[in-house]
Design a protein around this motif. Structure first.
Motif, PDB file in Angstrom:
ATOM      1  N   ARG A 186     -13.047 -41.047 -16.137  1.00 25.39           N
ATOM      2  CA  ARG A 186     -13.604 -39.827 -16.726  1.00 25.39           C
ATOM      3  C   ARG A 186     -13.373 -39.721 -18.235  1.00 25.39           C
ATOM      4  N   TYR A 187     -12.669 -40.686 -18.826  1.00 24.77           N
ATOM      5  CA  TYR A 187     -12.415 -40.584 -20.266  1.00 24.77           C
ATOM      6  C   TYR A 187     -13.665 -40.780 -21.099  1.00 24.77           C
ATOM      7  N   ILE A 188     -14.707 -41.376 -20.537  1.00 25.48           N
ATOM      8  CA  ILE A 188     -15.978 -41.442 -21.255  1.00 25.48           C
ATOM      9  C   ILE A 188     -16.526 -40.030 -21.456  1.00 25.48           C
ATOM     10  N   LEU A 189     -16.299 -39.139 -20.478  1.00 28.37           N
ATOM     11  CA  LEU A 189     -16.733 -37.740 -20.602  1.00 28.37           C
ATOM     12  C   LEU A 189     -15.918 -37.021 -21.671  1.00 28.37           C
ATOM     13  N   VAL A 190     -14.643 -37.355 -21.765  1.00 26.50           N
ATOM     14  CA  VAL A 190     -13.763 -36.754 -22.775  1.00 26.50           C
ATOM     15  C   VAL A 190     -14.235 -37.145 -24.168  1.00 26.50           C
ATOM     16  N   TYR A 191     -14.509 -38.422 -24.358  1.00 30.12           N
ATOM     17  CA  TYR A 191     -14.976 -38.900 -25.661  1.00 30.12           C
ATOM     18  C   TYR A 191     -16.242 -38.164 -26.070  1.00 30.12           C
ATOM     19  N   GLU A 192     -17.216 -38.098 -25.177  1.00 35.58           N
ATOM     20  CA  GLU A 192     -18.495 -37.466 -25.512  1.00 35.58           C
ATOM     21  C   GLU A 192     -18.343 -35.957 -25.687  1.00 35.58           C
ATOM     22  N   PHE A 193     -17.483 -35.331 -24.907  1.00 38.94           N
ATOM     23  CA  PHE A 193     -17.258 -33.890 -25.027  1.00 38.94           C
ATOM     24  C   PHE A 193     -16.765 -33.543 -26.426  1.00 38.94           C
ATOM     25  N   PHE A 194     -15.738 -34.241 -26.890  1.00 38.38           N
ATOM     26  CA  PHE A 194     -15.168 -33.898 -28.195  1.00 38.38           C
ATOM     27  C   PHE A 194     -16.076 -34.322 -29.342  1.00 38.38           C
ATOM     28  N   GLN A 195     -16.814 -35.394 -29.166  1.00 35.63           N
ATOM     29  CA  GLN A 195     -17.743 -35.796 -30.218  1.00 35.63           C
ATOM     30  C   GLN A 195     -18.854 -34.764 -30.393  1.00 35.63           C
ATOM     31  N   ASN A 196     -19.255 -34.133 -29.297  1.00 34.23           N
ATOM     32  CA  ASN A 196     -20.304 -33.117 -29.357  1.00 34.23           C
ATOM     33  C   ASN A 196     -19.772 -31.736 -29.715  1.00 34.23           C
ATOM     34  N   LYS A 197     -18.470 -31.572 -29.614  1.00 35.81           N
ATOM     35  CA  LYS A 197     -17.869 -30.260 -29.823  1.00 35.81           C
ATOM     36  C   LYS A 197     -17.912 -29.836 -31.287  1.00 35.81           C
ATOM     37  N   GLY A 250     -10.668 -48.972 -14.306  1.00 39.09           N
ATOM     38  CA  GLY A 250     -11.004 -47.559 -14.400  1.00 39.09           C
ATOM     39  C   GLY A 250     -11.581 -47.164 -15.750  1.00 39.09           C
ATOM     40  N   PHE A 251     -11.206 -47.880 -16.810  1.00 41.46           N
ATOM     41  CA  PHE A 251     -11.705 -47.564 -18.158  1.00 41.46           C
ATOM     42  C   PHE A 251     -13.011 -48.281 -18.483  1.00 41.46           C
ATOM     43  N   GLY A 252     -13.609 -48.925 -17.481  1.00 39.98           N
ATOM     44  CA  GLY A 252     -14.793 -49.746 -17.722  1.00 39.98           C
ATOM     45  C   GLY A 252     -15.934 -49.011 -18.395  1.00 39.98           C
ATOM     46  N   LYS A 253     -16.256 -47.801 -17.927  1.00 41.55           N
ATOM     47  CA  LYS A 253     -17.363 -47.048 -18.521  1.00 41.55           C
ATOM     48  C   LYS A 253     -17.084 -46.709 -19.978  1.00 41.55           C
ATOM     49  N   LEU A 254     -15.864 -46.315 -20.261  1.00 45.26           N
ATOM     50  CA  LEU A 254     -15.491 -45.987 -21.642  1.00 45.26           C
ATOM     51  C   LEU A 254     -15.623 -47.214 -22.538  1.00 45.26           C
ATOM     52  N   LEU A 255     -15.167 -48.358 -22.047  1.00 40.79           N
ATOM     53  CA  LEU A 255     -15.169 -49.577 -22.860  1.00 40.79           C
ATOM     54  C   LEU A 255     -16.564 -50.192 -22.993  1.00 40.79           C
ATOM     55  N   ARG A 256     -17.492 -49.756 -22.158  1.00 38.75           N
ATOM     56  CA  ARG A 256     -18.886 -50.221 -22.271  1.00 38.75           C
ATOM     57  C   ARG A 256     -19.758 -49.220 -23.026  1.00 38.75           C
ATOM     58  N   HIS A 257     -19.144 -48.211 -23.587  1.00 39.41           N
ATOM     59  CA  HIS A 257     -19.886 -47.193 -24.336  1.00 39.41           C
ATOM     60  C   HIS A 257     -20.627 -47.857 -25.512  1.00 39.41           C
ATOM     61  N   PRO A 258     -21.849 -47.438 -25.804  1.00 38.26           N
ATOM     62  CA  PRO A 258     -22.616 -48.073 -26.902  1.00 38.26           C
ATOM     63  C   PRO A 258     -21.953 -47.946 -28.273  1.00 38.26           C
ATOM     64  N   GLU A 259     -20.981 -47.040 -28.422  1.00 36.83           N
ATOM     65  CA  GLU A 259     -20.315 -46.909 -29.720  1.00 36.83           C
ATOM     66  C   GLU A 259     -19.115 -47.854 -29.862  1.00 36.83           C
ATOM     67  N   GLN A 260     -19.072 -48.852 -28.981  1.00 32.91           N
ATOM     68  CA  GLN A 260     -18.102 -49.944 -29.108  1.00 32.91           C
ATOM     69  C   GLN A 260     -16.658 -49.429 -29.101  1.00 32.91           C
ATOM     70  N   ILE A 261     -16.328 -48.686 -28.057  1.00 28.92           N
ATOM     71  CA  ILE A 261     -14.973 -48.168 -27.917  1.00 28.92           C
ATOM     72  C   ILE A 261     -14.064 -49.279 -27.398  1.00 28.92           C
ATOM     73  N   GLU A 262     -12.916 -49.411 -28.035  1.00 28.86           N
ATOM     74  CA  GLU A 262     -11.947 -50.440 -27.672  1.00 28.86           C
ATOM     75  C   GLU A 262     -10.560 -49.832 -27.525  1.00 28.86           C
ATOM     76  N   TYR A 263      -9.754 -50.430 -26.668  1.00 23.60           N
ATOM     77  CA  TYR A 263      -8.334 -50.088 -26.688  1.00 23.60           C
ATOM     78  C   TYR A 263      -7.671 -50.944 -27.752  1.00 23.60           C
ATOM     79  N   ILE A 264      -6.592 -50.446 -28.329  1.00 22.57           N
ATOM     80  CA  ILE A 264      -6.006 -51.090 -29.497  1.00 22.57           C
ATOM     81  C   ILE A 264      -4.804 -51.959 -29.157  1.00 22.57           C
TER      82      ILE A 264
END
Length: 277
Positions: A158-169, A190-204
């Protein structure tokens, strides 16, 4: 004298004045558990902005703020979430503390909110900051541990929803940095959707080598991490780390500091918006 000058030059090269270190730290019930607040504050003094999880009350932040000002000779400020997060009996606050000379708060964006209030055991929390030329929303997370790994994986998805929520906020603010204790390695499926986001989200941090939680005699798990969009947040310099202050005294450290280590990233604060496009 020449050795002092050499040290100053090397330090300036390692940490230029137009950068800040942004940290995340699970504090192990700060304000409730017994703490050595001065040693705790010395650890935080290595960074300019620190996001804190497992904060139990505001009084602990007042103590740390005073210590930091004595240790650094600089002015510090803090922000604590307006209410604690948690669905059960256990609840905790999210908090941020920062050096005022380098960082300022623009707005407390607040908690992640969706129609399904059960998305998270503790809803992630975000604050909009400014450091030099860099504006960004810093989101803190402390994922469920639960009885089964499946619970953690569901939250991770669900962290992909978190990213998009705050970006739109916040209109026109695309820099969203998510950090915290995820109770899973960042390369978990579990982080697969977040890491496949078109904005190239990566863990550090590298889950194979960057261990962040304390066992009885060693570091054991890579549960803490940052998630950043490489497309949007070009101010990230590529430098990061785990601040390991332990000298084989794991049980002692857990008793008066925390059962986690702080993690951090370096941010360039002088990039002009036109240069990022």
């Amino acid at each position: 004298m020449r050795y002092f000058v050499l040290f100053f030059v090397l330090f300036s090269l390692l940490f230029p004045e137009d950068t800040i270190l942004v940290a995340s730290f699970n504090t192990l019930r700060l304000g409730k558990n017994k703490k050595d607040y001065y040693q705790f504050s010395k650890i935080l003094s290595k960074f300019e902005l620190i996001g804190l999880q497992e904060v139990m009350n505001e009084n602990s932040l007042k103590i740390i703020k005073g210590n930091l000002e004595k240790i650094t000779g600089k002015k510090w400020e803090y922000h604590i979430s307006e209410k604690p997060a948690g669905r059960g009996e256990y609840k905790e606050y999210f908090a941020y503390i920062w050096q005022k000379e380098k960082v300022s708060i623009k707005e407390a964006v607040g908690y992640y909110q969706k129609e399904k209030s059960a998305d998270f055991e503790r809803e992630p929390y975000g604050v909009w900051f400014k450091a030099g030329e860099f504006d960004f929303i810093y989101v803190l997370a402390h994922s469920v541990y639960g009885k089964r790994e499946r619970e953690r994986i569901l939250e991770a998805a669900r962290y992909i929803l978190v990213y998009e929520f705050f970006q739109n906020k916040v209109p026109l603010e695309n820099d969203v940095i998510i950090a915290g204790d995820f109770n899973l390695p960042a390369d978990n499926r579990g982080f697969g959707k977040l890491l496949r986001h078109p904005e190239q989200i990566e863990y550090i941090l590298n889950p194979d080598v960057d261990l962040t939680t304390l066992g009885k005699k060693s570091l054991v798990n890579p549960y803490d991490n940052f998630f950043i969009s490489r497309k949007q947040t070009k101010e990230f310099t590529g430098r990061y780390g785990v601040y390991n202050y332990i000298k084989n005294n794991y049980e002692e450290i857990k008793s008066y500091i925390s059962d986690h280590l702080p993690i951090y990233i370096e941010i360039n604060t002088s990039m002009q918006e036109i240069l990022r496009s």
